[in-house]
Design an enzyme around this catalytic site. Sequence first.
Site: not given
Length: 363
Positions: A157, A160, A204, A207, A223, A320, A323
Amino acid sequence: MNPRFDDSSFTVAIVGCGGFIGSHLLDAVLERTRWRVFGVDLDFYRLQHRLNHERCEFLCADLADPAVVERIAQFPLVVNLAAICTPSRYMGEACEVIRSNYDHPAALATACAKSGSWLVHFSTSEIYGKTAVESGELLEDSTPAVFGPVTASRWSYATAKLLAERFIAGLPGLRWTVVRPFNFVGPYMDFMPGVDGEGIPRVLANFSTALLRGEPLKLVNGGKAKRCFTSVHDAVDFLFALFDAGLGGSLGSGNETVPGAGVFSQAFNVGNPGNEVSVAELAQKMRAIFAKLRGVDVSSLPEPQSVSGEEYYGAGYDDSMRRMPSVAKAERLLGFRARIPLDTALEESLSWFVKHYDVAQTP
């Protein structure tokens, strides 16, 4: 108000109009302007209240169709929100993810360059790659990107999307602006698996689904990853600040200078640095909000459980760790800064989810 917003002859094309962000943008355009909307998507179930609106035309179609691309590019402002953007699909459907996030946007950009349209293209914060926990702010024009190996198809993703940005930036004659979202949240986000979608939604909705079903919230790799969550209402306000600046004068065609040109050929981070939280902390916040909505003690809810990324998403998962966006450019060029605090955004999102899906849910 910008006089261009009062122009009833102006039409904005919103690609991905039926999605989470697109549905909020459509509502805002109809409420804040006199514009017409040409909306394109594969479904419009979020827009039942707008389907017969006199200022809207909807097309159920795919950017894979060249005729659809050519039609979209006939409008002076094109906002492209269309994408496959759920992590669970990055591993098992890498080729389709790449087509959705590179091939189709490249075709649309090419058509917009020929027609003279202003293309506002939604990219992703993932184009910054494998940032570490200790990473500082991510700067649109100077932060280097490092990605995982080819075997980590999680990055299908991101790579691209990055290639699409490079194609757009290098395309002669195109007036463009790139938007890099940092975890937009709000009502209408994603889906509930087994009810109105399949697979694993973003965190979101993931959860929220677990809370409604009385299941433990799953913390991928404990987490520990951190994210800055941004209300979709702030995102829409950013877009109107962008439209206001970019439409300060005649759009014209080609590369001539026009009023507001400072927003063209620019990429903008859109995020809320004040809303940074680890995914584990997010889980506890959402448990507390859900307990308040239900009028129960939070201790009655299942405790979150840690699970490995590969166990949860499948082989090829990578991530990652942080961010954190720099938002200085948006503030400098557009006078925009996100303002909605995390707890407010989470409570609105979870309240909508509970109200929308609040029946005895089973997968």
